[in-house]
Design an enzyme around this catalytic site. Structure first.
Site, PDB file in Angstrom:
ATOM      1  N   LYS A   1      32.176 -45.008 -41.140  1.00 35.87           N
ATOM      2  CA  LYS A   1      31.658 -45.330 -40.169  1.00 35.87           C
ATOM      3  C   LYS A   1      32.687 -46.438 -39.338  1.00 35.87           C
ATOM      4  O   LYS A   1      34.329 -46.561 -40.315  1.00 35.87           O
ATOM      5  CB  LYS A   1      30.619 -46.461 -40.256  1.00 35.87           C
ATOM      6  CG  LYS A   1      30.115 -46.814 -39.145  1.00 35.87           C
ATOM      7  CD  LYS A   1      28.665 -45.925 -39.193  1.00 35.87           C
ATOM      8  CE  LYS A   1      27.978 -46.685 -37.994  1.00 35.87           C
ATOM      9  NZ  LYS A   1      26.812 -45.045 -37.681  1.00 35.87           N
TER      10      LYS A   1
HETATM   11  P1  NAD Z   1      23.617 -49.466 -28.319  1.00 36.68           P
HETATM   12  O1  NAD Z   1      23.748 -50.463 -28.748  1.00 36.68           O
HETATM   13  O2  NAD Z   1      23.310 -48.637 -27.347  1.00 36.68           O
HETATM   14  O3  NAD Z   1      22.039 -50.347 -27.885  1.00 36.68           O
HETATM   15  C1  NAD Z   1      21.647 -51.487 -28.676  1.00 36.68           C
HETATM   16  C2  NAD Z   1      20.074 -51.936 -28.196  1.00 36.68           C
HETATM   17  O4  NAD Z   1      20.090 -52.533 -29.017  1.00 36.68           O
HETATM   18  C3  NAD Z   1      20.513 -52.656 -26.802  1.00 36.68           C
HETATM   19  O5  NAD Z   1      19.678 -52.724 -25.772  1.00 36.68           O
HETATM   20  C4  NAD Z   1      20.640 -54.324 -27.274  1.00 36.68           C
HETATM   21  O6  NAD Z   1      20.122 -54.933 -26.011  1.00 36.68           O
HETATM   22  C5  NAD Z   1      19.630 -53.856 -28.558  1.00 36.68           C
HETATM   23  N1  NAD Z   1      19.682 -55.667 -29.489  1.00 36.68           N
HETATM   24  C6  NAD Z   1      20.434 -55.935 -29.794  1.00 36.68           C
HETATM   25  N2  NAD Z   1      20.158 -57.069 -30.372  1.00 36.68           N
HETATM   26  C7  NAD Z   1      19.176 -57.177 -30.908  1.00 36.68           C
HETATM   27  C8  NAD Z   1      17.978 -57.792 -31.089  1.00 36.68           C
HETATM   28  N3  NAD Z   1      18.330 -59.010 -32.140  1.00 36.68           N
HETATM   29  N4  NAD Z   1      16.770 -57.348 -30.793  1.00 36.68           N
HETATM   30  C9  NAD Z   1      16.484 -56.463 -29.690  1.00 36.68           C
HETATM   31  N5  NAD Z   1      16.886 -56.314 -29.870  1.00 36.68           N
HETATM   32  C10 NAD Z   1      18.266 -55.603 -29.307  1.00 36.68           C
HETATM   33  O7  NAD Z   1      23.280 -48.916 -29.882  1.00 36.68           O
HETATM   34  P2  NAD Z   1      22.398 -47.558 -29.829  1.00 36.68           P
HETATM   35  O8  NAD Z   1      23.235 -46.240 -30.006  1.00 36.68           O
HETATM   36  O9  NAD Z   1      21.459 -47.252 -29.779  1.00 36.68           O
HETATM   37  O10 NAD Z   1      22.773 -47.897 -32.120  1.00 36.68           O
HETATM   38  C11 NAD Z   1      21.325 -49.159 -32.424  1.00 36.68           C
HETATM   39  C12 NAD Z   1      20.734 -48.492 -33.284  1.00 36.68           C
HETATM   40  O11 NAD Z   1      20.603 -47.088 -33.557  1.00 36.68           O
HETATM   41  C13 NAD Z   1      21.876 -49.209 -34.774  1.00 36.68           C
HETATM   42  O12 NAD Z   1      21.459 -48.966 -35.620  1.00 36.68           O
HETATM   43  C14 NAD Z   1      22.761 -47.377 -34.912  1.00 36.68           C
HETATM   44  O13 NAD Z   1      23.569 -47.238 -35.749  1.00 36.68           O
HETATM   45  C15 NAD Z   1      21.799 -46.729 -35.089  1.00 36.68           C
HETATM   46  N6  NAD Z   1      22.169 -45.179 -34.492  1.00 36.68           N
HETATM   47  C16 NAD Z   1      22.628 -45.000 -33.449  1.00 36.68           C
HETATM   48  C17 NAD Z   1      23.135 -43.079 -33.213  1.00 36.68           C
HETATM   49  C18 NAD Z   1      23.063 -42.760 -32.267  1.00 36.68           C
HETATM   50  O14 NAD Z   1      23.776 -41.186 -31.387  1.00 36.68           O
HETATM   51  N7  NAD Z   1      23.558 -44.180 -30.994  1.00 36.68           N
HETATM   52  C19 NAD Z   1      22.432 -42.224 -33.522  1.00 36.68           C
HETATM   53  C20 NAD Z   1      21.865 -43.077 -35.287  1.00 36.68           C
HETATM   54  C21 NAD Z   1      22.014 -44.275 -35.206  1.00 36.68           C
END
Ligand code: NAD
Length: 424
Positions: free
Chosen positions: A112
């Site tokens: 990561k």
């Molecule tokens: P992103 O940046 O696209 O979206 C994050 C979202 O969370 C946004 O809508 C933001 O406004 C919201 N957010 C942030 N803080 C918040 C809070 N305190 N309360 C409510 N909403 C809040 O990120 P993402 O890629 O969607 O990732 C989200 C999660 O999924 C993370 O834990 C990431 O590690 C995990 N993840 C992502 C992927 C991927 O393919 N992008 C894959 C596996 C896991």
């Protein structure tokens, strides 16, 4: 309950990741030496690097790339841009990647990366310069055969395109397979943008089926409306579920009869957040209230430590599907388990993203691209198979799904380590 006792309550993600590992290591009677190897990251790089800002000033940013384990293949894991990024968070996320890749049985280790920055405060040019300099700094570690980044919180396909271009400029030729989650026009894969959300919706459907719940009658609450939350809400809606609440940094949006998710997705595309979104009958809730709404399926898809001892006894979902990494603390896990709430753990629930990243990497190496149907079919097969395998083990041994998933994953990595042997 058949898990080791949690030693102490912590919200340090790396301590949490180690506690989760220890539970599995105990149940597997893992050899002491193997335990010492797998409990810590193999490599960690910290970089402090300058970026010229639009006003001519120089800012110095801190970033990390951590490779937890590369026994089963090249390191794989996203890059996060967020003001709260720190080394222990990156270590935890890297370790979770190792288990996730092992669980779905794709030939990767875990890594990561992250930069301590709020990307929303940067102009597009500043974001590009920061990304290109960070990519140069970590180019010591990354490469198609070594370590392949992908998007995570605060990064997206455009950021991946800049990383690919930077590495390609260094080498003097185009290197498509150095990152995944790229735009379709520059060696991205069809289906990657929605892959994590698609995977989340597939395991939610399987969990509902197991519990005798009809997905077309299910109510859904999603925390976070980014790449994972947005796609999860949309896919569950397409399966016939009613998405009654979603949230992002601007707070929560609730409609008892179901929200207009396509309109919300379009709104976020134009405005970056849901701030100011309106539709008739909409009610505003806080992010805390959102997690405690009554629903059939709750999908935390924002950040770590959202379900803790402070609110676990007030969660009113039947099923929690962890779109985010590490949304539930170990102590909260026990409370949910004791209350009969069915938790599909992160390393299983959100593994659709890395699975299609793997497809993208394979396509990039071969320079031969697959159809969207082929990608979605392969993803569906892997998610359904992995869910069934974890559920069977959990039922057989009366374990939480998380513990069962760790048993499968940690055993795969431990076995590979044993077979390869310790060098020299
Ligand atoms: P992103 O940046 O696209 O979206 C994050 C979202 O969370 C946004 O809508 C933001 O406004 C919201 N957010 C942030 N803080 C918040 C809070 N305190 N309360 C409510 N909403 C809040 O990120 P993402 O890629 O969607 O990732 C989200 C999660 O999924 C993370 O834990 C990431 O590690 C995990 N993840 C992502 C992927 C991927 O393919 N992008 C894959 C596996 C896991």
């Amino acid at each position: 309950m058949a898990t080791a006792t949690i030693q102490h309550q912590t919200e340090n993600p790396f301590e949490i990741a180690q506690q989760q590992f220890d539970i599995a290591a105990d149940l597997l009677n893992l050899d002491e030496g193997l335990r010492r190897i797998l409990r810590v990251p193999q490599r960690e790089l910290t970089v402090n690097f300058p970026v010229r800002m639009d006003d001519g000033s120089i800012q110095v940013f801190t970033g990390y790339r951590v490779q937890h384990n590369i026994t089963r293949g090249p390191a794989k894991g996203g890059i996060r841009y967020h003001p709260d990024v720190n080394i222990d968070e990156v270590r935890a996320l890297a370790m979770w990647m190792t288990w996730k890749c092992a669980l779905v049985n794709i030939p990767y280790g875990g890594a990561k990366g992250g930069v301590v920055v709020d990307p929303k405060t940067l102009s597009l040019n500043e974001l590009e310069r920061l990304t290109r300099r960070f990519a140069s700094e970590i180019s010591l570690l990354i490469g198609p055969e070594k370590d392949i980044p992908a998007p995570d919180v605060g990064t997206n396909a455009q950021v991946m395109a800049w990383i690919m271009d930077t590495v390609s400029m260094h080498r003097g030729y185009t290197v498509p397979a150095v990152v995944t989650g790229k735009p379709i026009d520059v060696f991205g894969s069809l289906g990657r943008a929605d892959a994590t959300g698609r995977g989340v919706s597939i395991v939610a459907r399987e969990a509902a089926k197991h519990l005798g719940l009809d997905i077309t009658q299910a109510s859904v609450v999603v925390q976070g409306f980014g790449n994972v939350g947005g796609a999860s809400a949309n896919m569950l809606r397409q399966m016939g579920a009613r998405v009654v609440a979603v949230s992002d940094v601007s707070g929560g949006y609730y409609h008892p009869h179901g929200l207009n998710i396509p309109a919300m997705l379009e709104y976020v595309q134009r405005n970056r957040t849901l701030e100011g979104y309106h539709e008739p009958g909409l009610e505003r809730v806080t992010n805390r209230e959102l997690l405690e709404l009554p629903c059939d399926i709750l999908v935390p898809a924002a950040l770590e430590n959202q379900i803790t001892v402070a609110n676990a006894d007030r969660i009113r979902a039947r099923i929690v599907v962890e779109g985010a990494n590490g949304p539930t603390t170990p102590a909260a896990d026990e409370i949910l388990y004791d209350r009969g709430i069915f938790v599909v753990p992160d390393i299983l629930a959100n593994s659709g993203g890395v699975t299609v990243s793997y497809f993208e990497w394979v396509q990039g190496l071969q320079e031969f691209f697959w159809s969207e149907e082929e990608i979605n079919e392969r993803l569906e097969r892997i998610m359904v198979r992995s869910f069934a395998q974890v559920l069977d083990l959990a039922l057989q041994r009366k374990l939480q799904l998380r513990t069962a998933a760790y048993l499968v994953a940690v055993k795969r990595v431990a076995d590979a380590t044993t077979i390869r042997g310790i060098y020299p």
